[in-house]
Design a protein around this motif. Structure first.
Motif, PDB file in Angstrom:
ATOM      1  N   THR A  34       1.004  -1.280  -0.005  1.00 40.23           N
ATOM      2  CA  THR A  34       0.141   0.063   0.088  1.00 40.23           C
ATOM      3  C   THR A  34       0.744   1.228  -0.050  1.00 40.23           C
ATOM      4  OG1 THR A  34      -1.641  -1.180   1.299  1.00 40.23           O
ATOM      5  CG2 THR A  34      -1.817   1.077   1.389  1.00 40.23           C
ATOM      6  N   LEU A  62      -5.938   2.594  -1.415  1.00 39.25           N
ATOM      7  CA  LEU A  62      -6.877   1.893  -0.621  1.00 39.25           C
ATOM      8  C   LEU A  62      -7.306   0.696  -1.324  1.00 39.25           C
ATOM      9  CD1 LEU A  62      -9.409   4.854   0.157  1.00 39.25           C
ATOM     10  CD2 LEU A  62      -8.014   3.416   1.631  1.00 39.25           C
ATOM     11  N   TRP A  65      -4.628  -1.986  -0.626  1.00 44.38           N
ATOM     12  CA  TRP A  65      -4.676  -2.621   0.479  1.00 44.38           C
ATOM     13  C   TRP A  65      -5.714  -3.529   0.727  1.00 44.38           C
ATOM     14  CZ3 TRP A  65      -2.266  -2.616   5.489  1.00 44.38           C
ATOM     15  CH2 TRP A  65      -3.123  -2.850   6.531  1.00 44.38           C
ATOM     16  N   ALA A  81     -12.767   0.326  -5.266  1.00 45.01           N
ATOM     17  CA  ALA A  81     -11.679   1.495  -5.009  1.00 45.01           C
ATOM     18  C   ALA A  81     -11.078   1.856  -6.249  1.00 45.01           C
ATOM     19  CB  ALA A  81     -10.654   0.932  -3.717  1.00 45.01           C
TER      20      ALA A  81
END
Length: 209
Positions: A34, A62, A65, A81
């Motif tokens: 990330t 995001l 992740w 995302a």
């Protein structure tokens, strides 16, 4: 310049993630995956880049992740995302050009239609989300290739992003199990895509890199 240092740091950290592309899920692995794009987002913010570009990079981080974690639900969260990230790219790039490239529209249209043959029948419960995502990244590609001639780096970044997502589709839906060579290629093309989009679209001295 701090913004430039962050870009180089993000690329270096991203390259150091390569040995982890097929590692078991862990908090450290998720952080490692990330941070590179999160650092690119911070670089964009510090450099005074357009907020839509910062938002696209934050959404991408995001997504990184979510995709680093196991489970179909988090895969969908990651897809959402990145869809948001692409929409920010579309909004921003649309404001930089007044025309749509017809050759790009045709080329991307053919690619999108092809996914109904080689991808859609294999996506199972993900069929509709994948179809929606394909349309969104297609719009991002058309927006990028419609940019004026000077935006070469941004266009290259968009092309690499499309390639990275194609490789993800092949790995997740067409292969029986992940292959490290493909996983590494996905990460390298993605990392390069985000860095080139940042440098190519920032509209700041960052472009002199």
């Amino acid at each position: 310049m701090l913004a430039t240092a962050l870009i180089f740091g993000a690329v270096g950290l991203g390259l150091s993630y390569l040995p982890r592309v097929d590692a078991a899920e862990s908090l450290l692995r998720s952080l490692h995956k990330t941070l590179p794009v999160a650092m690119l987002a911070l670089s964009a913010l510090i450099a005074g880049a357009p907020l839509w570009l910062v938002a696209a990079l934050v959404a991408s981080a995001l997504g990184d992740w979510a995709l680093s974690r196991a489970g179909d639900r988090l895969f969908l969260v990651g897809m959402l995302a990145f869809a948001v990230a692409h929409l920010w790219y579309v909004i921003g790039m649309a404001g930089l050009t007044a025309t749509v490239s017809i050759p790009a529209l045709v080329l991307v249209g053919v690619l999108l239609l092809s996914t109904e043959v080689w991808l859609s029948p294999h996506t199972g419960v993900f069929k509709q989300p994948v179809r929606a995502y394909v349309l969104i990244i297609g719009a991002m590609a058309v927006a990028a290739f419609s940019l004026p001639a000077g935006f070469v780096l941004a266009k290259a970044g968009a092309a690499l992003f499309v390639l990275s997502d194609l490789l993800i589709a092949i790995e997740k839906f067409r292969l029986q199990q992940p292959r490290k060579a493909i996983s590494a290629s996905i990460w390298l093309t993605y990392l390069a895509a985000q860095a080139l989009l940042l440098i190519g679209l920032a509209g700041t001295p960052i472009q002199t890199l």
